[in-house]
Scaffold this active site. Structure first.
Site, PDB file in Angstrom:
ATOM      1  N   GLU A   5       0.822  -1.252  -0.044  1.00  0.00           N
ATOM      2  CA  GLU A   5      -0.205   0.073   0.025  1.00  0.00           C
ATOM      3  C   GLU A   5       0.770   1.286   0.120  1.00  0.00           C
ATOM      4  OE1 GLU A   5      -3.651  -1.665   2.797  1.00  0.00           O
ATOM      5  OE2 GLU A   5      -1.989  -0.484   3.638  1.00  0.00           O
ATOM      6  N   GLY A  49       2.451   4.809  -0.716  1.00  0.00           N
ATOM      7  CA  GLY A  49       1.704   6.008  -1.179  1.00  0.00           C
ATOM      8  C   GLY A  49       3.204   6.853  -1.372  1.00  0.00           C
ATOM      9  N   ARG A  50       3.776   7.172  -0.658  1.00  0.00           N
ATOM     10  CA  ARG A  50       4.875   8.081  -0.846  1.00  0.00           C
ATOM     11  C   ARG A  50       5.838   7.788  -1.747  1.00  0.00           C
ATOM     12  NH1 ARG A  50       6.259  11.082   3.657  1.00  0.00           N
ATOM     13  NH2 ARG A  50       5.284   9.613   5.010  1.00  0.00           N
ATOM     14  N   ARG A  70       3.907  19.730   5.499  1.00  0.00           N
ATOM     15  CA  ARG A  70       4.966  18.902   6.113  1.00  0.00           C
ATOM     16  C   ARG A  70       5.780  19.718   7.102  1.00  0.00           C
ATOM     17  NH1 ARG A  70       7.921  15.883   4.102  1.00  0.00           N
ATOM     18  NH2 ARG A  70       7.558  13.829   5.590  1.00  0.00           N
ATOM     19  N   TYR A  82       5.864  18.663  10.785  1.00  0.00           N
ATOM     20  CA  TYR A  82       6.767  17.866  11.273  1.00  0.00           C
ATOM     21  C   TYR A  82       8.101  18.403  11.275  1.00  0.00           C
ATOM     22  CZ  TYR A  82       3.394  14.620   9.335  1.00  0.00           C
ATOM     23  OH  TYR A  82       2.128  13.929   8.929  1.00  0.00           O
ATOM     24  N   CYS A  98      -0.687  33.497   9.249  1.00  0.00           N
ATOM     25  CA  CYS A  98      -0.364  34.403  10.638  1.00  0.00           C
ATOM     26  C   CYS A  98       0.003  33.227  11.546  1.00  0.00           C
ATOM     27  CB  CYS A  98      -1.642  35.230  11.023  1.00  0.00           C
ATOM     28  SG  CYS A  98      -2.106  36.298   9.859  1.00  0.00           S
TER      29      CYS A  98
HETATM   30  C1  PLP Z   1      -0.568   6.304   5.171  1.00  0.00           C
HETATM   31  C2  PLP Z   1      -0.899   4.934   4.814  1.00  0.00           C
HETATM   32  C3  PLP Z   1      -0.167   4.052   3.767  1.00  0.00           C
HETATM   33  C4  PLP Z   1       0.859   4.745   2.965  1.00  0.00           C
HETATM   34  O1  PLP Z   1       1.980   5.221   3.773  1.00  0.00           O
HETATM   35  P1  PLP Z   1       3.352   5.908   2.823  1.00  0.00           P
HETATM   36  O2  PLP Z   1       4.052   6.314   3.905  1.00  0.00           O
HETATM   37  O3  PLP Z   1       2.745   6.896   1.829  1.00  0.00           O
HETATM   38  O4  PLP Z   1       3.885   4.738   2.083  1.00  0.00           O
HETATM   39  C5  PLP Z   1      -0.448   2.830   3.523  1.00  0.00           C
HETATM   40  N1  PLP Z   1      -1.295   2.106   4.306  1.00  0.00           N
HETATM   41  C6  PLP Z   1      -1.905   2.647   5.318  1.00  0.00           C
HETATM   42  C7  PLP Z   1      -2.822   1.799   6.184  1.00  0.00           C
HETATM   43  C8  PLP Z   1      -1.631   3.870   5.661  1.00  0.00           C
HETATM   44  O5  PLP Z   1      -2.563   4.733   6.691  1.00  0.00           O
END
Ligand code: PLP
Length: 418
Positions: free
Chosen positions: A272, A274-275, A310, A314, A341
């Protein structure tokens, strides 16, 4: 490694004639190449599938690119499920990994036959009551304690709100099996943004070993193991990027070592990410519009933290390129700020950059994931447009910028602002 934008100064000047800054722009060619590499790296596993974490970059045009590669999507909310359904992802291609899940989200996920990844033991009963149990279900595992890799990277599953404990997982599988669930998956996300080839193989070892135990002790038929997200990207120029082929090979070794001897050589591996998929292939493009000389030197730009949270949230590093000045010496120290602000609205603090002149384009790197998506409307600021740099070099708007009408839209039930 030197960080180079995927757009040229010339292209930005051309885009500027149609689309004002700030905007996020994405690199179709880079996204496609990256996906091809990921799929090749895991091609040894017949059932491998990437379920892109929608929350990272919830843009339908970009999700459609992923569809070309038979990717699925990982959704975490009602509207993300809607997005997936509208784009024609079928149940097999939708993972629903949510937590503290409302009843109507489980009901929706069941309706479209998404694979539910249960976050908690008590959700077994809850899901059964509100939507019924499906034939296939996944459970999220939280081993607790500290998860540490040899290069010093660590994270704290013991402090994380997600998942079942080990005992709960064994008990949960037994209950689910008694209640008629036929196919099982397990999932875990133990460390975020790991810039090391070691993370996925180490996580695989934990999950594969667990899967063998679960199968032996509960008789559950484990169909897939979901390694989730967490593979990181080098936000800083001095970081060594991950090698996805080394990662795929590392997971394969553990698979051969642990699953194959246990007669589980047909288990599918899911991801899964994303990044890793999208992060490097997005830039936030902004213009320097003010300079300020007080106790420090400030550059004010036309983007702010609502466009990229970000750094404020962070303290995250995002590399900045001053376009057209790539070869000039970085002999000026600046804080690069937005207009909120709020004093944490800074894209960079004490950053050495070439001398910035008003009107210069600044490219803020690695905003393709968890960038636009985390946007908000504080100070009445509006979300920017998103653009796609296509493979043929043309530029397509894939989300328009918000207008004040969008900001006021939630008062359309009354006439107070008429
Ligand atoms: C946020 C998330 C991801 C993706 O995380 P990345 O850091 O973008 O790879 C995958 N699975 C779940 C359940 C998430 O909450």
């Amino acid at each position: 490694m030197e960080k180079k934008p995927f757009v040229t100064f010339e292209q930005l000047k051309e885009i500027d004639k149609t689309y004002p800054t700030p905007y996020h722009i994405y690199d179709e060619k880079g996204i496609r190449k990256n996906l091809e590499n990921l799929l090749e790296a895991f091609s040894w596993n017949k059932g491998f599938r990437e379920f892109f974490a929608v929350k990272a970059t919830p843009n339908p045009f970009l999700l459609q690119i992923l569809k070309d590669y038979n990717c699925g999507v990982d959704c975490s909310s009602y509207t993300e499920l809607m997005l997936a359904e509208k784009l024609g992802f079928d149940g097999e291609h939708i993972m629903f990994s949510s937590n503290a899940t409302p009843a109507e989200e489980f009901q929706y996920a069941r309706r479209i036959n998404a694979t539910i990844n249960l976050d908690d033991f008590t959700h077994i009963k809850f899901l059964e009551e509100v939507a019924g149990l499906p034939e296939t279900i996944s459970c999220r595992y939280n081993p607790g304690g500290v998860f540490q890799l040899t290069n010093g990277i660590m994270d704290n599953p013991g402090d994380a709100k997600y998942g079942f404990t080990k005992e709960q997982l064994f008990e949960g599988f037994k209950i689910l099996k008694e209640k008629g669930v036929k196919n099982f998956g397990i999932h875990s996300f133990l460390a975020s943004n790991t810039v090391t080839n070691e993370y996925y193989p180490a996580l695989a070892k934990v999950l594969f070993t667990l899967a063998v135990e679960l199968k032996e002790q509960t008789g559950a038929e484990i169909k897939f193991i979901n390694l989730s997200g967490g593979i990181g990207i080098p936000y800083r120029p001095d970081q060594e990027p991950n090698d996805i082929f080394a990662i795929g090979e590392g997971v394969r070794k553990v698979y051969e070592e642990v699953l194959v001897p246990a007669g589980m050589g047909d288990v599918a591996i899911y991801a899964e990410l994303g990044r890793y998929i999208m992060g490097p292939y997005g830039h936030l493009v902004t213009k320097a519009v003010h300079e300020k000389h007080i106790h420090k030197e400030y550059i004010g730009c036309d983007a702010c933290a609502v466009n990229l949270m970000r750094p404020a949230m962070y303290g995250a590093y995002h590399h900045i390129t001053v376009m057209g000045k790539e070869n000039e010496p970085c002999d000026h120290m600046y804080d690069v700020t937005g207009s909120l602000c709020e004093n944490n609205d800074k894209f960079a603090i004490d950053r050495m950059l070439p001398k910035i002149d008003m009107g210069d384009f600044l490219v803020i790197h690695d905003t393709g994931a968890h960038g636009f998506a985390m946007g908000y409307n504080y100070n009445g600021k509006l979300r920017s447009a998103e653009l796609l740099l296509k493979e043929d070099g043309s530029v397509q708007m894939i989300r328009r910028a918000e207008t004040p009408a969008d900001y006021f839209a939630t008062f359309d039930f009354c006439d107070i602002l008429k």
